[in-house]
Design a protein around this motif. Structure first.
Motif, PDB file in Angstrom:
ATOM      1  N   ALA A   7      15.658  10.200  34.061  1.00 49.64           N
ATOM      2  CA  ALA A   7      16.165  10.349  35.137  1.00 49.64           C
ATOM      3  C   ALA A   7      16.836  11.450  35.713  1.00 49.64           C
ATOM      4  O   ALA A   7      17.919  11.686  35.839  1.00 49.64           O
ATOM      5  CB  ALA A   7      17.702   9.423  34.809  1.00 49.64           C
ATOM      6  N   CYS A  53      11.028  14.461  36.991  1.00 50.60           N
ATOM      7  CA  CYS A  53      10.314  13.601  36.048  1.00 50.60           C
ATOM      8  C   CYS A  53       9.160  12.766  37.369  1.00 50.60           C
ATOM      9  O   CYS A  53       9.625  12.504  38.374  1.00 50.60           O
ATOM     10  CB  CYS A  53      11.071  12.283  35.479  1.00 50.60           C
ATOM     11  SG  CYS A  53       9.986  11.474  34.353  1.00 50.60           S
ATOM     12  N   LYS A  99      13.131   5.302  37.608  1.00 50.49           N
ATOM     13  CA  LYS A  99      14.383   6.203  37.427  1.00 50.49           C
ATOM     14  C   LYS A  99      15.757   5.237  37.874  1.00 50.49           C
ATOM     15  O   LYS A  99      16.596   5.465  37.256  1.00 50.49           O
ATOM     16  CB  LYS A  99      14.260   7.424  38.368  1.00 50.49           C
ATOM     17  CG  LYS A  99      13.046   8.331  38.091  1.00 50.49           C
ATOM     18  CD  LYS A  99      13.265   9.544  39.030  1.00 50.49           C
ATOM     19  CE  LYS A  99      11.739  10.324  38.947  1.00 50.49           C
ATOM     20  NZ  LYS A  99      12.006  11.562  39.860  1.00 50.49           N
ATOM     21  N   ILE A 156      20.834  10.170  38.505  1.00 51.99           N
ATOM     22  CA  ILE A 156      19.606  10.907  38.608  1.00 51.99           C
ATOM     23  C   ILE A 156      19.925  12.282  38.987  1.00 51.99           C
ATOM     24  O   ILE A 156      20.263  12.500  40.243  1.00 51.99           O
ATOM     25  CB  ILE A 156      18.445  10.273  39.486  1.00 51.99           C
ATOM     26  CG1 ILE A 156      18.115   8.673  39.145  1.00 51.99           C
ATOM     27  CG2 ILE A 156      17.256  11.146  39.726  1.00 51.99           C
ATOM     28  CD1 ILE A 156      17.597   7.827  40.245  1.00 51.99           C
TER      29      ILE A 156
END
Length: 312
Positions: free
Chosen positions: A199, A203, A210, A296
């Protein structure tokens, strides 16, 4: 600050090596640039693909003393090829799990790359120390992905930390700084986090992946049996329900990527499908406590939240 062999780690936070295609160059470099250990997941890549990914990460590193690792599943058929790729590319650490290799410690001697096993028992931690491991990552059944124990990391870490003389990195269940503080209080010298970095903005998975981490609730992460023959934790989804009900189909394309496989489905394929955000057909691995993740964030923001643990 933590020393593992001759490597000095400014912030002893290891980013989990999450295959397939989750922990790649951008995420690993971002963690390394914040003083942690950024880790590229080699599983699912060819030797050349891994070397390219490591080079890509190195090009993103800023300044000196930044540390990179590669995570490789022993269960993969090209394990030693990927080990060679990591050594030839000059990464500091090869982290290996989903099986155990006794030979690797001798193999990496004199290369400048150190081998760190992921273990789930005191017995294997002691064997690792005897064979020459400079540290162990101790992971429990509350971690994401493939698992080696029914016990949680909270139960295993204290016993290992008391009985080995090498640094212990605690993995599994660390989602918040409070979790990190608890892990260090059990005797760990550092922490490994996988789910928390999924998250993150850096990424490489889809936004759907996510947001599943952001939205998942307590109790919605279940244990399944992977086709790799190991239990694994995953978010409940339509395909995970098929796995639980044992109504999956034999994979249409098989590249014999695993040394042992049940062939009930292709875990590699299902993880790739999840990576691209296909909710219906993907398997979304996650640590059992990923429900604690509510935002996130950028890697920088995550590292700032956890860095304080090592400044007290």
């Amino acid at each position: 600050m933590l020393n593992i062999g001759n490597i000095e780690i400014e912030v002893p936070i290891f980013q989990g090596g999450m295959a397939i295609g989750v922990s790649m160059a951008e995420l690993a470099a971002a963690v390394s640039n914040e003083g942690g250990v950024g880790v590229i997941a080699g599983t699912g890549l060819t030797k050349e693909e891994l070397k390219k990914e490591i080079q890509k990460a190195k090009e993103k590193l800023v300044g000196v003393g930044k540390i990179l690792g590669v995570n490789i599943m022993v269960a993969t058929t090209n394990f030693m090829e990927l080990v060679d790729a990591a050594i030839e590319s000059g990464v500091e650490f090869i982290i290996f799990g989903a099986g155990f290799s006794r030979d690797i410690f001798e193999y990496v001697k004199g290369t400048g790359t150190q081998a760190i096993p992921i273990v789930s028992s005191l017995k294997l931690a002691k064997i690792s120390e005897k064979l020459g491991a400079s540290a162990v990552i101790v992971e429990g059944g509350n971690a994401g992905g493939h698992l080696g124990s029914e016990l949680d990391s909270w139960d295993i870490v204290p016993e290992v930390a008391k009985n080995v003389h090498i640094p212990v990195i605690g993995a599994g269940g660390v989602m918040t700084p409070e979790d990190g503080k608890r892990m260090l209080s059990l005797g760990a010298k550092g922490i490994q986090m996988g789910s928390r970095f999924v998250a993150s903005k850096e990424c490489g998975v889809s936004q759907v992946f996510k947001e599943m981490y952001q939205k998942v609730k307590q109790g919605e992460i279940v244990k399944i049996m992977s086709s790799a023959g190991l239990p694994a934790n995953a978010i409940i989804s339509p395909y995970v329900k098929k796995v639980l009900d044992e109504v999956t189909e034999f994979p249409k394309n098989c590249f014999a990527c695993l040394k042992k496989c049940t062939h009930k489905f292709c875990v590699n394929e299902r993880l790739q499908t999840a990576h691209h955000g296909n909710y219906e057909e993907g398997i979304f691995f996650a640590g059992r406590d990923a429900w604690k993740i509510t935002e996130i964030l950028s890697v920088k923001e995550i590292m700032e939240k956890f860095r304080i643990l090592f400044q007290e």
